[in-house]
Scaffold this active site. Structure first.
Site, PDB file in Angstrom:
ATOM      1  N   TYR A 213     -44.123  95.088 -36.352  1.00 31.36           N
ATOM      2  CA  TYR A 213     -45.089  94.449 -35.453  1.00 31.36           C
ATOM      3  C   TYR A 213     -45.356  95.321 -34.246  1.00 31.36           C
ATOM      4  O   TYR A 213     -44.432  95.928 -33.686  1.00 31.36           O
ATOM      5  CB  TYR A 213     -44.562  93.106 -34.970  1.00 31.36           C
ATOM      6  CG  TYR A 213     -44.552  92.026 -36.023  1.00 31.36           C
ATOM      7  CD1 TYR A 213     -45.741  91.591 -36.613  1.00 31.36           C
ATOM      8  CD2 TYR A 213     -43.359  91.433 -36.415  1.00 31.36           C
ATOM      9  CE1 TYR A 213     -45.727  90.585 -37.570  1.00 31.36           C
ATOM     10  CE2 TYR A 213     -43.335  90.426 -37.371  1.00 31.36           C
ATOM     11  CZ  TYR A 213     -44.526  90.005 -37.950  1.00 31.36           C
ATOM     12  OH  TYR A 213     -44.512  89.031 -38.890  1.00 31.36           O
TER      13      TYR A 213
ATOM     14  N   LYS B 136     -14.918  77.944 -23.955  1.00 33.03           N
ATOM     15  CA  LYS B 136     -16.214  77.295 -23.725  1.00 33.03           C
ATOM     16  C   LYS B 136     -17.265  77.907 -24.660  1.00 33.03           C
ATOM     17  O   LYS B 136     -17.022  78.953 -25.266  1.00 33.03           O
ATOM     18  CB  LYS B 136     -16.625  77.465 -22.265  1.00 33.03           C
ATOM     19  CG  LYS B 136     -16.814  78.910 -21.841  1.00 33.03           C
ATOM     20  CD  LYS B 136     -16.985  79.017 -20.330  1.00 33.03           C
ATOM     21  CE  LYS B 136     -17.125  80.463 -19.912  1.00 33.03           C
ATOM     22  NZ  LYS B 136     -17.124  80.606 -18.439  1.00 33.03           N
TER      23      LYS B 136
HETATM   24  C1  LIG Z   1     -16.058  81.508 -18.232  1.00 33.36           C
HETATM   25  C2  LIG Z   1     -15.055  81.416 -17.179  1.00 33.36           C
HETATM   26  C3  LIG Z   1     -13.947  82.266 -17.192  1.00 33.36           C
HETATM   27  C4  LIG Z   1     -13.757  83.357 -18.202  1.00 33.36           C
HETATM   28  O1  LIG Z   1     -14.504  84.477 -17.782  1.00 33.36           O
HETATM   29  P1  LIG Z   1     -14.437  85.841 -18.625  1.00 33.36           P
HETATM   30  O2  LIG Z   1     -15.249  86.792 -17.827  1.00 33.36           O
HETATM   31  O3  LIG Z   1     -15.076  85.546 -19.946  1.00 33.36           O
HETATM   32  O4  LIG Z   1     -13.020  86.199 -18.745  1.00 33.36           O
HETATM   33  C5  LIG Z   1     -12.981  82.071 -16.218  1.00 33.36           C
HETATM   34  N1  LIG Z   1     -13.121  81.122 -15.278  1.00 33.36           N
HETATM   35  C6  LIG Z   1     -14.186  80.305 -15.225  1.00 33.36           C
HETATM   36  C7  LIG Z   1     -14.280  79.282 -14.153  1.00 33.36           C
HETATM   37  C8  LIG Z   1     -15.198  80.423 -16.157  1.00 33.36           C
HETATM   38  O5  LIG Z   1     -16.249  79.615 -16.116  1.00 33.36           O
END
Ligand SMILES: *Cc1c(COP(=O)(O)O)cnc(C)c1O
Length: 364
Positions: free
Chosen positions: A252, A35
């Site tokens: 800054y 994702k």
């Molecule tokens: C993003 C996600 C994961 C992966 O989580 P990590 O902590 O990056 O391993 C697993 N299951 C779901 C439902 C997620 O949304």
């Protein structure tokens, strides 16, 4: 010459980290979670390193199309399921598996016209209170899905809120087991932290952040502890050097004041490149592979670094913001994230579009 900043993606490290997930979850199949454009790495760039996974899990239908366009014929799972009824048409066309977490998604399936039944992952809200059916209605949701001709296999899943922390996963595992005890179907529970810390491996594990070389439970454990390698390097160069006198300020807001004569270098990297603005003086960086720290505020296009003890550093010196430095040196993204009050996930996902990205040629 283009501005000297670049990001480098390391497919061999992605593959090595994924192998770590496999070793920790021996009997399970592994979803590579891609994702957010593979956690900022770019799906197309990460694919070569992650294609040893058993499937790809993501959220966005356009990202699912990109995975199919890469020639991936295996499982693809939509972690939030469908957002509207017509998404089911794309699920049919691309053979996507999808999460069902609410009643509306079952209604849409019941009204969906298809020749080919779809594989779904029915999500239990075991305590996170984000997505999923509560335990008292989970089984009736399963029964309803199971009666639909549109539905093929039903797998069972939940997601942990505290796999990386003190509360742990036992209370949610207990809810999951009590609710699903005699239901058939494959199970998927673990994210990276549950895989590494709790060794919890059901039929399918969901490996996200560990694949990208960040420790899910930093600072309790770092990537060396878990045997992970950086998969993204952000690097740039010095484009100026300043010789400060005592009382001189930097950047800054004049948030840093030199107390003695001090050389500093100006790096072509700022928050418009995705470097966090919320990090104070002394956020770690590598200059020519030597650990140093930032000085003063990060601005849009530049930041300053301390060159005390680095007499040979000058214009053109290589600066590693995170990832692999020259000569086998390493700056974990988690170290930088901590200084900015955030987590490695956020930094890698926020790599800015203006940064040119190259894929490392190291063999897989
Ligand atoms: C993003 C996600 C994961 C992966 O989580 P990590 O902590 O990056 O391993 C697993 N299951 C779901 C439902 C997620 O949304």
């Amino acid at each position: 010459m283009p501005r000297p900043i670049e990001a480098v993606i390391h497919p061999a490290a992605l593959a090595a980290n994924l192998a770590r997930a496999r070793a920790a979850a021996a009997s399970a199949r592994v979803w590579a979670v891609v994702k957010a454009n593979a956690y900022g790495h770019g799906i197309e760039r990460a694919f070569a390193g992650l294609r040893g996974a058993d499937g790809f899990a993501l959220l966005d239908l356009a990202e699912a199309e990109r995975i199919r366009a890469l020639g991936w014929r295996g499982p693809v799972l939509l972690l939030e399921g469908c957002f509207e009824p017509r998404d089911l048409e794309l699920c049919s066309r691309l053979e996507l598996w999808h999460v069902v977490h609410c009643t509306e998604q079952i209604d849409w399936l019941a009204a969906h016209k298809t020749q080919r039944p779809q594989r779904v992952f029915l999500k239990l809200n075991s305590g996170m209170n984000r997505l999923g059916f509560r335990p008292e209605v989970y089984r009736s949701a399963w029964t309803r899905l199971n009666a639909l001709p549109q539905v093929d296999e039903i797998s069972l899943m939940t997601h942990f809120s505290d796999a990386d922390g003190a509360r742990g996963v036992a209370h949610q595992v207990a809810v999951f087991e009590a609710t699903t005890r005699d239901l058939p179907g494959e199970r998927s529970l673990s994210n990276s932290a549950a895989i590494l810390r709790h060794g919890l491996a059901n039929d399918w594990v969901r490996a996200g952040i560990l694949s990208y070389g960040s420790a899910p439970d930093f600072p309790e454990h770092d990537i060396r502890h878990w045997g992970l390698q950086p998969t993204m390097t952000l690097r740039s160069r010095l484009i100026a050097v300043q010789q400060l006198q005592p009382g001189d300020t930097v950047g800054y807001g004049s948030s840093y004041t030199a107390t003695q004569a001090q050389r500093i270098g100006i790096v072509a990297c700022g928050y418009a490149d995705g470097y966090p603005r919320h990090c104070g003086t002394d956020t770690p960086v590598l200059v020519d592979g030597v650990r140093s720290g930032t000085v003063g505020r990060v601005s849009m296009d530049m930041l300053a670094v301390d060159l005390s003890g680095l007499p040979r550093a000058g214009i053109g010196s290589e600066v590693t913001l995170w990832g692999n430095g020259p000569g086998g040196t390493l700056l974990a993204i988690d170290d930088v994230a901590r200084a900015a009050g955030t987590i490695g996930y956020e930094l890698m996902c926020a790599l800015a579009p203006r940064v040119p990205v190259r894929v490392d040629e190291d063999p897989l």
